[in-house]
Write an enzyme that holds these catalytic residues in place. Structure first.
Site, PDB file in Angstrom:
ATOM      1  N   GLY A  22      -4.945  -5.027   2.490  1.00 48.80           N
ATOM      2  CA  GLY A  22      -5.988  -4.236   1.832  1.00 48.80           C
ATOM      3  C   GLY A  22      -6.538  -3.141   2.724  1.00 48.80           C
ATOM      4  O   GLY A  22      -6.737  -2.001   2.293  1.00 48.80           O
ATOM      5  N   CYS A  23      -6.767  -3.476   3.969  1.00 44.27           N
ATOM      6  CA  CYS A  23      -7.327  -2.497   4.907  1.00 44.27           C
ATOM      7  C   CYS A  23      -6.321  -1.386   5.197  1.00 44.27           C
ATOM      8  O   CYS A  23      -6.701  -0.230   5.383  1.00 44.27           O
ATOM      9  CB  CYS A  23      -7.762  -3.195   6.190  1.00 44.27           C
ATOM     10  N   THR A  24      -5.053  -1.732   5.211  1.00 43.14           N
ATOM     11  CA  THR A  24      -4.013  -0.727   5.425  1.00 43.14           C
ATOM     12  C   THR A  24      -3.938   0.220   4.231  1.00 43.14           C
ATOM     13  O   THR A  24      -3.857   1.443   4.406  1.00 43.14           O
ATOM     14  CB  THR A  24      -2.654  -1.408   5.681  1.00 43.14           C
TER      15      THR A  24
END
Length: 155
Positions: free
Chosen positions: A45-47
């Protein structure tokens, strides 16, 4: 958890970046700044969120926006994130979550049946004088960058 809201003054802070150099919010006085809090570098998700901002960087530059990502990750991990994903903005390390707490984004989370404390994925758009002008707290990760662009265009 009680995130800061529109009209609040953004808290002053100084954190280490991915190059282990100190960066302060006050370094960007006179510019619009997006501070986006994310849980952990190099996770799916952060990527996705970071790559959306990366791919929109030229448009964000035209709109006069500086992007700062903040997570509890150590500077070395942030450097790996930037290198692996070719990120083109600054990431800041908040290992003791002091800044996350000041912004009100540190709190209880639930994931896969577990309850724990962590960073909530919330972004703050700060105006040239350091006041929060918009809070983005409800969005699909893949649409985060576009939501910010659309908001800035509407001004």
């Amino acid at each position: 958890m009680n995130p800061l809201s529109v009209g609040n003054q953004a808290p002053a802070f100084t954190l280490l970046n991915q190059q282990e150099k100190f960066v302060s919010l006050s370094d960007f006085r006179g510019k619009k700044v997006l501070i986006y809090f994310y849980p952990k570098a190099l996770t799916p998700g952060c990527t996705t969120q970071a790559c959306g901002l990366r791919d929109s960087k030229s448009e964000l530059d035209v709109l006069g926006l500086v992007v700062l990502g903040i997570s509890p990750d150590a500077p070395k991990k942030l450097a790996q994130f930037i290198e692996k994903k070719e990120l083109n903005f600054t990431l800041l390390s908040d290992p003791d979550h002091q800044v996350a707490e000041q912004f009100g984004v540190w709190g209880e989370k639930k994931f896969m049946g577990r309850t724990y404390d962590g960073i909530h994925r919330i972004s703050f758009l700060i105006n040239e004088s350091g006041t929060i002008m918009q809070v983005f707290d409800k969005f699909k990760i893949k649409d985060h960058h576009q939501m910010i662009i659309d908001y800035l265009r509407s001004l």
